[in-house]
Motif scaffolding. Structure first.
Motif, PDB file in Angstrom:
ATOM      1  N   PHE A  72       0.842  -1.203   0.000  1.00  0.00           N
ATOM      2  CA  PHE A  72       0.000   0.000   0.000  1.00  0.00           C
ATOM      3  C   PHE A  72       0.877   1.253   0.000  1.00  0.00           C
ATOM      4  CE2 PHE A  72      -2.753   3.214   2.083  1.00  0.00           C
ATOM      5  CZ  PHE A  72      -3.703   3.295   1.079  1.00  0.00           C
ATOM      6  N   ASP A  73       1.927   1.244   0.807  1.00  0.00           N
ATOM      7  CA  ASP A  73       2.828   2.402   0.866  1.00  0.00           C
ATOM      8  C   ASP A  73       3.495   2.651  -0.493  1.00  0.00           C
ATOM      9  OD1 ASP A  73       2.181   2.714   3.504  1.00  0.00           O
ATOM     10  OD2 ASP A  73       4.051   1.881   4.299  1.00  0.00           O
ATOM     11  N   THR A  74       3.718   1.580  -1.236  1.00  0.00           N
ATOM     12  CA  THR A  74       4.320   1.727  -2.563  1.00  0.00           C
ATOM     13  C   THR A  74       3.397   2.539  -3.469  1.00  0.00           C
ATOM     14  OG1 THR A  74       5.370  -0.438  -2.285  1.00  0.00           O
ATOM     15  CG2 THR A  74       5.291   0.433  -4.528  1.00  0.00           C
ATOM     16  N   ALA A  75       2.102   2.198  -3.430  1.00  0.00           N
ATOM     17  CA  ALA A  75       1.138   2.928  -4.265  1.00  0.00           C
ATOM     18  C   ALA A  75       0.994   4.377  -3.790  1.00  0.00           C
ATOM     19  CB  ALA A  75      -0.212   2.208  -4.231  1.00  0.00           C
ATOM     20  N   LEU A  76       1.041   4.565  -2.457  1.00  0.00           N
ATOM     21  CA  LEU A  76       0.927   5.943  -1.929  1.00  0.00           C
ATOM     22  C   LEU A  76       2.109   6.792  -2.369  1.00  0.00           C
ATOM     23  CD1 LEU A  76      -0.088   5.867   1.868  1.00  0.00           C
ATOM     24  CD2 LEU A  76      -1.248   7.026  -0.014  1.00  0.00           C
ATOM     25  N   ALA A  77       3.305   6.199  -2.318  1.00  0.00           N
ATOM     26  CA  ALA A  77       4.514   6.991  -2.561  1.00  0.00           C
ATOM     27  C   ALA A  77       4.831   7.121  -4.053  1.00  0.00           C
ATOM     28  CB  ALA A  77       5.701   6.364  -1.820  1.00  0.00           C
ATOM     29  N   TRP A  78       4.537   6.095  -4.845  1.00  0.00           N
ATOM     30  CA  TRP A  78       4.911   6.145  -6.262  1.00  0.00           C
ATOM     31  C   TRP A  78       3.727   6.265  -7.218  1.00  0.00           C
ATOM     32  CZ3 TRP A  78       8.907   5.008  -3.145  1.00  0.00           C
ATOM     33  CH2 TRP A  78      10.138   5.550  -3.526  1.00  0.00           C
ATOM     34  N   GLY A  79       2.495   6.161  -6.659  1.00  0.00           N
ATOM     35  CA  GLY A  79       1.319   6.292  -7.509  1.00  0.00           C
ATOM     36  C   GLY A  79       0.722   7.682  -7.422  1.00  0.00           C
ATOM     37  N   GLY A  80      -0.555   7.742  -7.722  1.00  0.00           N
ATOM     38  CA  GLY A  80      -1.278   9.019  -7.677  1.00  0.00           C
ATOM     39  C   GLY A  80      -1.791   9.392  -9.060  1.00  0.00           C
ATOM     40  N   PRO A  81      -2.699  10.362  -9.115  1.00  0.00           N
ATOM     41  CA  PRO A  81      -3.290  10.756 -10.402  1.00  0.00           C
ATOM     42  C   PRO A  81      -2.202  11.192 -11.383  1.00  0.00           C
ATOM     43  CG  PRO A  81      -4.425  11.809  -8.548  1.00  0.00           C
ATOM     44  CD  PRO A  81      -3.230  11.131  -7.983  1.00  0.00           C
ATOM     45  N   GLY A  82      -2.352  10.775 -12.624  1.00  0.00           N
ATOM     46  CA  GLY A  82      -1.391  11.186 -13.646  1.00  0.00           C
ATOM     47  C   GLY A  82      -0.132  10.345 -13.669  1.00  0.00           C
ATOM     48  N   ARG A  83      -0.009   9.397 -12.759  1.00  0.00           N
ATOM     49  CA  ARG A  83       1.147   8.505 -12.737  1.00  0.00           C
ATOM     50  C   ARG A  83       0.608   7.095 -12.972  1.00  0.00           C
ATOM     51  NH1 ARG A  83       5.245  11.034  -9.662  1.00  0.00           N
ATOM     52  NH2 ARG A  83       5.941   9.090  -8.719  1.00  0.00           N
ATOM     53  N   THR A  84       1.338   6.263 -13.664  1.00  0.00           N
ATOM     54  CA  THR A  84       0.756   4.980 -14.078  1.00  0.00           C
ATOM     55  C   THR A  84       1.457   3.799 -13.412  1.00  0.00           C
ATOM     56  OG1 THR A  84       0.057   5.895 -16.173  1.00  0.00           O
ATOM     57  CG2 THR A  84       0.261   3.507 -16.094  1.00  0.00           C
ATOM     58  N   PHE A  85       0.622   2.833 -12.983  1.00  0.00           N
ATOM     59  CA  PHE A  85       1.109   1.566 -12.434  1.00  0.00           C
ATOM     60  C   PHE A  85       1.015   0.506 -13.526  1.00  0.00           C
ATOM     61  CE2 PHE A  85      -0.502  -2.466 -10.378  1.00  0.00           C
ATOM     62  CZ  PHE A  85       0.757  -2.949 -10.051  1.00  0.00           C
ATOM     63  N   LEU A  86       2.112  -0.153 -13.816  1.00  0.00           N
ATOM     64  CA  LEU A  86       2.122  -1.229 -14.817  1.00  0.00           C
ATOM     65  C   LEU A  86       1.901  -2.562 -14.107  1.00  0.00           C
ATOM     66  CD1 LEU A  86       2.641  -2.387 -17.644  1.00  0.00           C
ATOM     67  CD2 LEU A  86       5.069  -2.373 -17.100  1.00  0.00           C
ATOM     68  N   ASN A  87       0.823  -3.241 -14.497  1.00  0.00           N
ATOM     69  CA  ASN A  87       0.443  -4.504 -13.852  1.00  0.00           C
ATOM     70  C   ASN A  87       0.489  -5.635 -14.864  1.00  0.00           C
ATOM     71  OD1 ASN A  87      -0.408  -5.885 -11.547  1.00  0.00           O
ATOM     72  ND2 ASN A  87      -2.578  -5.670 -12.050  1.00  0.00           N
ATOM     73  N   ARG A  95      13.643   6.300   2.311  1.00  0.00           N
ATOM     74  CA  ARG A  95      13.248   7.611   2.877  1.00  0.00           C
ATOM     75  C   ARG A  95      11.876   8.055   2.375  1.00  0.00           C
ATOM     76  NH1 ARG A  95      14.732  12.188   5.230  1.00  0.00           N
ATOM     77  NH2 ARG A  95      14.047  13.673   3.660  1.00  0.00           N
ATOM     78  N   GLU A  96      11.566   7.755   1.131  1.00  0.00           N
ATOM     79  CA  GLU A  96      10.244   8.128   0.607  1.00  0.00           C
ATOM     80  C   GLU A  96       9.146   7.294   1.288  1.00  0.00           C
ATOM     81  OE1 GLU A  96      10.013  10.859  -1.320  1.00  0.00           O
ATOM     82  OE2 GLU A  96      12.196  10.877  -1.031  1.00  0.00           O
ATOM     83  N   TYR A  97       9.452   6.026   1.521  1.00  0.00           N
ATOM     84  CA  TYR A  97       8.486   5.186   2.241  1.00  0.00           C
ATOM     85  C   TYR A  97       8.259   5.729   3.657  1.00  0.00           C
ATOM     86  CZ  TYR A  97       8.205   1.301  -1.117  1.00  0.00           C
ATOM     87  OH  TYR A  97       7.949   0.520  -2.215  1.00  0.00           O
ATOM     88  N   LEU A  98       9.322   6.254   4.273  1.00  0.00           N
ATOM     89  CA  LEU A  98       9.182   6.768   5.641  1.00  0.00           C
ATOM     90  C   LEU A  98       8.184   7.922   5.700  1.00  0.00           C
ATOM     91  CD1 LEU A  98      12.890   6.779   6.938  1.00  0.00           C
ATOM     92  CD2 LEU A  98      11.115   5.040   7.226  1.00  0.00           C
ATOM     93  N   LYS A  99       8.051   8.644   4.582  1.00  0.00           N
ATOM     94  CA  LYS A  99       7.146   9.796   4.572  1.00  0.00           C
ATOM     95  C   LYS A  99       5.680   9.375   4.558  1.00  0.00           C
ATOM     96  CE  LYS A  99      10.470  12.509   1.924  1.00  0.00           C
ATOM     97  NZ  LYS A  99      10.746  13.140   0.612  1.00  0.00           N
ATOM     98  N   VAL A 100       5.383   8.203   3.986  1.00  0.00           N
ATOM     99  CA  VAL A 100       3.975   7.819   3.844  1.00  0.00           C
ATOM    100  C   VAL A 100       3.533   6.789   4.875  1.00  0.00           C
ATOM    101  CG1 VAL A 100       3.889   8.331   1.372  1.00  0.00           C
ATOM    102  CG2 VAL A 100       4.446   6.002   2.122  1.00  0.00           C
ATOM    103  N   ARG A 101       4.457   6.113   5.511  1.00  0.00           N
ATOM    104  CA  ARG A 101       4.058   5.010   6.387  1.00  0.00           C
ATOM    105  C   ARG A 101       3.430   5.521   7.686  1.00  0.00           C
ATOM    106  NH1 ARG A 101       7.576   3.611  10.653  1.00  0.00           N
ATOM    107  NH2 ARG A 101       6.874   1.468  10.584  1.00  0.00           N
TER     108      ARG A 101
END
Ligand code: PMP
Length: 371
Positions: A91-106, A236-242
């Motif tokens: 979940f933290d991965t999606a919070l930190a690297w996702g968001g509107p206008g950014r794409t997740f490749l599945n 460090r980016e994960y630390l911001k959202v966790r």
């Protein structure tokens, strides 16, 4: 007030995650370890937990556990982050690297939680379905990542892939890591059963994140401990959202003891690997049943009349996972490798279902789960 304002719009079409856990005698549905932590290690756990101050907040970063994991992986502490199960870190991965206008490749079919997290975070999903034998469509994935218009900011590759069973080829993952600066999470929740890891590539690729869990090989699904290995700038980016206190003090204590004793889990891992082979071979002998090869602790198999097969097994106390209506997995069930006795019970019931259709309709009074 007799009404409430609508929840966030992205929730409208989301169905809450349902592990489809039902009472059974043999739980072969959730890829758990069939054996609980044994007596000697439990005694050590009790001692370690007794020393935990319950009135104090836990160490937010679980540093003692972090150090144990870092040391075992030949890394410094700041390359490791512990989470409340792998699920929290996903979940933290999606919070930190996702968001509107950014794409997740599945790359479906794969672990459904990846796409669910993307939806929750309003992250557009680009699906590149797997091809025959559930192989990743490598060419299409590489092309999609190379096209800047796609703005792919992260991808998650389960290796071995749940629920299909095989590893992502390491040479393919290396090509992906070299071709894109998107975050590439390799989900190694089951790597203890495949015996292969991308760990040797960590220092060369700042965009590589490796996810692991204590839920499978280490028998701790009930305790909720997972971790990632990644470059300190990524951590460090994960630390911001966790959530700062997501890993409670008791779970930290239990995980420390189990990790210190991890060599004691090796025989049961070996047993699962050998039982996986036995299950696969036995399934292959049943007419109409097609087991898919697995490098993990389950076997996905095709069976005629899969929903009825699921019901037949369940009526005999054996809970497996029904994927028969899931896109790309039609007609399949997934059986987690259990103890030898559980595997025998599963095979014997499935054999009856396949070979003795008359018996399918015989009443099973007294042996079912409907009490
Ligand atoms: N990744 C995969 C591929 C999984 O199958 C699971 C568990 N079903 C997880 C991650 C998360 O496991 P946990 O939250 O128990 O650590």
């Amino acid at each position: 007030m007799d009404r409430v304002v609508a929840a966030a719009p992205q929730l409208a079409n989301i169905v809450p995650y349902d592990p489809k856990y039902l009472p059974a005698q043999a739980y072969l549905s959730a890829n758990e370890n069939p054996r609980d932590v044994d007596g000697d290690i439990r005694a050590q756990i009790e001692e370690e937990v007794r020393a935990v101050a319950l009135n104090r907040y836990p160490d937010p970063l679980a540093n003692d556990l972090r150090d144990l994991i870092a040391h075992a992986n030949g890394l410094d502490r700041d390359w490791v982050l512990v989470g409340n199960g792998g699920d929290e870190l996903l979940f933290d991965t999606a919070l930190a690297w996702g968001g509107p206008g950014r794409t997740f490749l599945n790359m479906p079919p794969t672990f459904s939680v990846y796409a669910a997290n993307a939806r929750l975070t309003n992250t557009p999903i680009m699906d590149i379905p797997r091809t025959h034998g559930f192989a990743i469509d490598e060419q299409r994935v590489l092309e999609a990542l190379a096209d800047p218009d796609n703005n792919i900011t992260f991808t998650i590759v389960a290796s071995p892939n749940n629920p299909t069973g095989l590893m992502a080829p390491p040479e393919f993952l290396e090509r992906v890591l070299a071709a894109t600066d998107a975050l590439v999470m390799v989900d190694e929740a089951y790597f203890e059963f495949s015996r292969q890891t991308m760990r040797p590539h960590l220092e060369q690729h700042k965009n590589l994140v490796i996810l692991r869990t204590f839920s499978k090989a280490f028998s701790l699904a009930g305790v909720r401990i997972g971790y990632i290995l990644a470059h300190p700038e990524v951590i460090r980016e994960y630390l911001k959202v966790r959530q700062p206190y997501s890993v409670d003090a008791v779970s930290q204590a239990i995980a420390r003891v189990v990790f210190r004793n991890r060599s004691a889990f090796e025989p049961r891992i070996q047993e699962i690997i050998s039982e996986r082979g036995r299950l696969t071979e036995a399934l292959r002998t049943l007419p109409g049943v097609i087991p898919h090869p697995s490098e993990s602790n389950w076997v996905l198999f095709e069976v005629p009349d899969a929903p009825q097969a699921w019901r037949f097994l369940y009526d005999r106390g054996i809970l497996v996972r029904d994927f028969s209506t899931a896109p790309g997995l039609e007609g399949t069930l997934r059986v987690t490798v259990g103890t030898p006795a559980q595997n025998d019970a599963f095979l014997s019931a499935l054999r009856t279902f396949v070979l003795d259709p008359d018996d399918r309709f015989r009443s099973e009074k007294g042996s079912g789960n409907h009490a």
